[in-house]
Design a protein around this motif. Structure first.
Motif, PDB file in Angstrom:
ATOM      1  N   GLY A 405       0.811  -1.212   0.000  1.00  0.00           N
ATOM      2  CA  GLY A 405       0.000   0.000   0.000  1.00  0.00           C
ATOM      3  C   GLY A 405       0.842   1.259   0.000  1.00  0.00           C
ATOM      4  O   GLY A 405       0.539   2.232  -0.709  1.00  0.00           O
ATOM      5  N   LEU A 406       1.928   1.257   0.775  1.00  0.00           N
ATOM      6  CA  LEU A 406       2.818   2.422   0.810  1.00  0.00           C
ATOM      7  C   LEU A 406       3.511   2.624  -0.536  1.00  0.00           C
ATOM      8  O   LEU A 406       3.717   3.764  -0.981  1.00  0.00           O
ATOM      9  CB  LEU A 406       3.864   2.241   1.917  1.00  0.00           C
ATOM     10  N   ARG A 407       3.844   1.514  -1.179  1.00  0.00           N
ATOM     11  CA  ARG A 407       4.484   1.594  -2.498  1.00  0.00           C
ATOM     12  C   ARG A 407       3.518   2.195  -3.520  1.00  0.00           C
ATOM     13  O   ARG A 407       3.904   3.012  -4.361  1.00  0.00           O
ATOM     14  CB  ARG A 407       4.927   0.198  -2.922  1.00  0.00           C
ATOM     15  N   ARG A 408       2.261   1.813  -3.431  1.00  0.00           N
ATOM     16  CA  ARG A 408       1.267   2.379  -4.346  1.00  0.00           C
ATOM     17  C   ARG A 408       1.048   3.864  -4.072  1.00  0.00           C
ATOM     18  O   ARG A 408       0.823   4.641  -5.002  1.00  0.00           O
ATOM     19  CB  ARG A 408      -0.049   1.611  -4.212  1.00  0.00           C
ATOM     20  N   GLU A 409       1.119   4.269  -2.802  1.00  0.00           N
ATOM     21  CA  GLU A 409       0.981   5.690  -2.479  1.00  0.00           C
ATOM     22  C   GLU A 409       2.117   6.490  -3.099  1.00  0.00           C
ATOM     23  O   GLU A 409       1.924   7.624  -3.552  1.00  0.00           O
ATOM     24  CB  GLU A 409       0.958   5.884  -0.965  1.00  0.00           C
ATOM     25  N   LYS A 410       3.305   5.914  -3.122  1.00  0.00           N
ATOM     26  CA  LYS A 410       4.430   6.587  -3.783  1.00  0.00           C
ATOM     27  C   LYS A 410       4.159   6.731  -5.282  1.00  0.00           C
ATOM     28  O   LYS A 410       4.495   7.752  -5.893  1.00  0.00           O
ATOM     29  CB  LYS A 410       5.732   5.797  -3.552  1.00  0.00           C
ATOM     30  N   ALA A 411       3.538   5.708  -5.863  1.00  0.00           N
ATOM     31  CA  ALA A 411       3.202   5.785  -7.289  1.00  0.00           C
ATOM     32  C   ALA A 411       2.142   6.859  -7.536  1.00  0.00           C
ATOM     33  O   ALA A 411       2.191   7.578  -8.543  1.00  0.00           O
ATOM     34  CB  ALA A 411       2.707   4.423  -7.783  1.00  0.00           C
ATOM     35  N   VAL A 412       1.179   6.986  -6.617  1.00  0.00           N
ATOM     36  CA  VAL A 412       0.166   8.037  -6.738  1.00  0.00           C
ATOM     37  C   VAL A 412       0.825   9.409  -6.670  1.00  0.00           C
ATOM     38  O   VAL A 412       0.528  10.311  -7.474  1.00  0.00           O
ATOM     39  CB  VAL A 412      -0.897   7.904  -5.624  1.00  0.00           C
ATOM     40  N   ASP A 413       1.728   9.582  -5.708  1.00  0.00           N
ATOM     41  CA  ASP A 413       2.421  10.866  -5.568  1.00  0.00           C
ATOM     42  C   ASP A 413       3.212  11.199  -6.832  1.00  0.00           C
ATOM     43  O   ASP A 413       3.242  12.361  -7.272  1.00  0.00           O
ATOM     44  CB  ASP A 413       3.366  10.827  -4.365  1.00  0.00           C
ATOM     45  N   LEU A 414       3.830  10.179  -7.428  1.00  0.00           N
ATOM     46  CA  LEU A 414       4.589  10.408  -8.661  1.00  0.00           C
ATOM     47  C   LEU A 414       3.649  10.835  -9.785  1.00  0.00           C
ATOM     48  O   LEU A 414       3.949  11.774 -10.546  1.00  0.00           O
ATOM     49  CB  LEU A 414       5.339   9.131  -9.044  1.00  0.00           C
ATOM     50  N   ALA A 415       2.507  10.154  -9.898  1.00  0.00           N
ATOM     51  CA  ALA A 415       1.532  10.511 -10.938  1.00  0.00           C
ATOM     52  C   ALA A 415       1.026  11.931 -10.741  1.00  0.00           C
ATOM     53  O   ALA A 415       0.878  12.702 -11.705  1.00  0.00           O
ATOM     54  CB  ALA A 415       0.378   9.515 -10.933  1.00  0.00           C
ATOM     55  N   LEU A 416       0.768  12.306  -9.503  1.00  0.00           N
ATOM     56  CA  LEU A 416       0.296  13.664  -9.208  1.00  0.00           C
ATOM     57  C   LEU A 416       1.341  14.699  -9.582  1.00  0.00           C
ATOM     58  O   LEU A 416       1.011  15.793 -10.072  1.00  0.00           O
ATOM     59  CB  LEU A 416      -0.052  13.787  -7.728  1.00  0.00           C
ATOM     60  N   SER A 417       2.602  14.362  -9.354  1.00  0.00           N
ATOM     61  CA  SER A 417       3.673  15.323  -9.638  1.00  0.00           C
ATOM     62  C   SER A 417       3.873  15.542 -11.134  1.00  0.00           C
ATOM     63  O   SER A 417       4.349  16.593 -11.556  1.00  0.00           O
ATOM     64  CB  SER A 417       4.982  14.855  -9.006  1.00  0.00           C
ATOM     65  N   ARG A 418       3.504  14.553 -11.936  1.00  0.00           N
ATOM     66  CA  ARG A 418       3.711  14.668 -13.399  1.00  0.00           C
ATOM     67  C   ARG A 418       2.436  15.074 -14.155  1.00  0.00           C
ATOM     68  O   ARG A 418       2.518  15.504 -15.305  1.00  0.00           O
ATOM     69  CB  ARG A 418       4.216  13.345 -13.948  1.00  0.00           C
ATOM     70  N   ALA A 419       1.291  14.928 -13.520  1.00  0.00           N
ATOM     71  CA  ALA A 419       0.031  15.237 -14.190  1.00  0.00           C
ATOM     72  C   ALA A 419      -0.147  16.747 -14.355  1.00  0.00           C
ATOM     73  O   ALA A 419       0.448  17.549 -13.627  1.00  0.00           O
ATOM     74  CB  ALA A 419      -1.129  14.658 -13.381  1.00  0.00           C
ATOM     75  N   ARG A 420      -0.980  17.116 -15.321  1.00  0.00           N
ATOM     76  CA  ARG A 420      -1.338  18.525 -15.547  1.00  0.00           C
ATOM     77  C   ARG A 420      -2.580  18.829 -14.706  1.00  0.00           C
ATOM     78  O   ARG A 420      -3.672  18.398 -15.048  1.00  0.00           O
ATOM     79  CB  ARG A 420      -1.597  18.785 -17.020  1.00  0.00           C
ATOM     80  N   ILE A 421      -2.379  19.561 -13.630  1.00  0.00           N
ATOM     81  CA  ILE A 421      -3.487  19.881 -12.723  1.00  0.00           C
ATOM     82  C   ILE A 421      -3.722  21.374 -12.749  1.00  0.00           C
ATOM     83  O   ILE A 421      -2.811  22.183 -12.483  1.00  0.00           O
ATOM     84  CB  ILE A 421      -3.174  19.427 -11.281  1.00  0.00           C
ATOM     85  N   THR A 422      -4.934  21.772 -13.099  1.00  0.00           N
ATOM     86  CA  THR A 422      -5.284  23.185 -13.172  1.00  0.00           C
ATOM     87  C   THR A 422      -6.326  23.506 -12.100  1.00  0.00           C
ATOM     88  O   THR A 422      -7.111  22.658 -11.716  1.00  0.00           O
ATOM     89  CB  THR A 422      -5.864  23.530 -14.555  1.00  0.00           C
ATOM     90  N   ASP A 423      -6.302  24.748 -11.648  1.00  0.00           N
ATOM     91  CA  ASP A 423      -7.253  25.185 -10.625  1.00  0.00           C
ATOM     92  C   ASP A 423      -8.560  25.619 -11.262  1.00  0.00           C
ATOM     93  O   ASP A 423      -8.573  26.220 -12.336  1.00  0.00           O
ATOM     94  CB  ASP A 423      -6.672  26.337  -9.826  1.00  0.00           C
ATOM     95  N   GLU A 424      -9.631  25.305 -10.577  1.00  0.00           N
ATOM     96  CA  GLU A 424     -10.963  25.656 -11.057  1.00  0.00           C
ATOM     97  C   GLU A 424     -11.160  27.168 -11.037  1.00  0.00           C
ATOM     98  O   GLU A 424     -10.763  27.840 -10.082  1.00  0.00           O
ATOM     99  CB  GLU A 424     -12.012  24.986 -10.156  1.00  0.00           C
TER     100      GLU A 424
END
Length: 424
Positions: A405-424
């Protein structure tokens, strides 16, 4: 050893194995020799029973031991040769074993095929606004006032709108089934009250008793009650009036370490902002996990989906028991509930598979101190010592699940860091 590998589907494989008779006979002889050392048979000294008699007397046990010795090794060897990692213990069937003959069997295997989780920078999500306005603060302050409300007895007048009546209620369904409850507090105007129930209470005083019938309309929210007639007999025990405290400095001081209403408003604003920020993060995370799950185009392994459904049902049943509700007596159609969890479970499994593949490709690892820290936090919330919790997790195989589970959380954090996230 002869092996034949068959692709049934992208995730289901069949392995047919034949182990030569000389290997089988050698294993039978080895195990029979072990049996002869311990066997106690009339007419023979310990350790001197002929091998032929041992094989005859303990045939079933010996063949059982041969299967459990040769089959796992043969399957592991065949899988390693092909670089296949099964997601569960292979299902062994069609076993044919006799002395002097090859050992033949098939192994049904589920596995995850190689796949590309794609470019994480193509993920996109919109972060919802998390601005807290004065209206939200006022609403929360009103809730706090409602929680602090007191119910004062009313003397010298009958029940009126907004009052709370303490009642003994006898209820009779259309089929004549009675149901009685004493000392029930009913607040007039509450949304949960049956239609027309409040109107029948208005004007009654403490000590009064009244019988009346109520018809539940066809569109009533509780389907079991829709288009039915129910008879009620109520006796008024007491009339109370809710008193809500004034929203002032004294109210703030009564709630805790606040010296003024302004200080309370500031604390409410801070708490609401933290909740809104966390909710915004969860929505972004949920959206990205959904997009990642959609990148799994192969048929999901059925065992993983079923395992996830089982986990969800166990968690729901645990929540019911924490509320002192017996899951067996909760009136739930568990077969229907289970089927309703299938699609969410499929999404969860697909998301986990993508995260595992991201972690593998990116070389993400979990340090022992990260596991220790997580166990300490769990132990603190559970009121246990970290050592006791770790011992339980190790016994139940929970440390491996926690690490995963902790390893998957690291993968989520990596995905968040590379994704294009814009503010509403």
């Amino acid at each position: 050893m002869k092996t034949e590998f068959t692709d049934v589907t992208e995730t289901q494989k069949t392995l047919t194995i034949e182990i030569p008779s000389d290997v089988v006979d050698a294993e039978i002889a080895r195990i029979a020799k072990d049996y002869s050392k311990q066997a106690k048979l009339p007419g023979f000294r310990p350790g001197k029973v002929p091998a032929t008699i041992i094989k005859q007397r303990f045939k079933d046990q010996i063949l059982h031991d041969v299967m459990h010795g040769l089959i796992p090794r043969a399957v592991d060897e065949a899988l390693q040769e092909r670089g296949i990692e099964p997601i569960d213990t292979p299902n062994i069937k069609d076993v044919a074993l006799e002395e002097g003959q090859p050992l033949k069997f098939t192994a049904a295997i589920e596995t995850v095929p190689p796949f590309d989780p794609g470019d994480l920078s193509t993920l996109a999500a919109t972060r919802p606004s998390a601005v807290i306005g004065d209206e939200a603060i006022d609403e929360m302050l009103q809730r706090l006032r409602e929680r602090a409300a007191k119910y004062e007895p009313v003397e010298g007048r009958p029940v009126a709108d907004g009052d709370t009546a303490v009642l003994d209620i006898e209820r009779t369904d259309a089929d004549g089934t009675p149901d009685r409850h004493d000392n029930v507090s009913v607040e007039l105007g509450a949304a949960a009250n049956p239609p027309g129930f409040d109107a029948n209470l208005v004007g009654l005083s403490a000590g009064d008793e009244k019988t009346f019938a109520i018809h539940f309309p066809e569109d009533y929210a509780v389907k079991e009650m829709a288009n039915t007639d129910v008879s009620y007999t109520v006796k008024v025990k007491e009339v109370r009036r809710k008193t809500v405290p004034e929203l002032d400095d004294e109210f703030a001081k009564d709630l805790g370490a606040f010296d003024s209403l302004a200080a309370l408003r500031d604390r409410v604003r801070t708490d609401l902002q933290e909740e809104a920020d966390e909710k915004s993060k969860r929505q972004v995370r949920t959206e990205l996990l959904k997009q990642l799950a959609e990148r799994v185009t192969f048929e999901l392994p059925a065992s993983l989906v079923d395992r996830e459904i089982d986990r969800r049902l166990e968690e729901f049943a645990r929540q019911l028991m924490q509320q002192n509700v017996d899951p067996r007596q909760a009136g739930i159609d568990w077969a229907q509930f289970r089927e309703g969890q299938r699609e969410p479970a499929r999404g969860a499994v697909a998301g986990a598979l993508v995260l595992d593949e991201i972690a593998r490709r990116e070389g993400l690892t979990v340090a022992p101190e990260d596991v220790d820290k997580e166990i300490e936090q769990f132990a603190m919330r559970a009121g246990r010592t970290p050592a006791a919790l770790r011992a339980q997790l190790e016994k139940e195989g929970g440390v491996a699940r926690l690490t995963s589970g902790l390893r998957r959380e690291k993968a989520v954090d990596l995905a968040l860091s590379r994704a294009r996230i814009t503010d509403e």
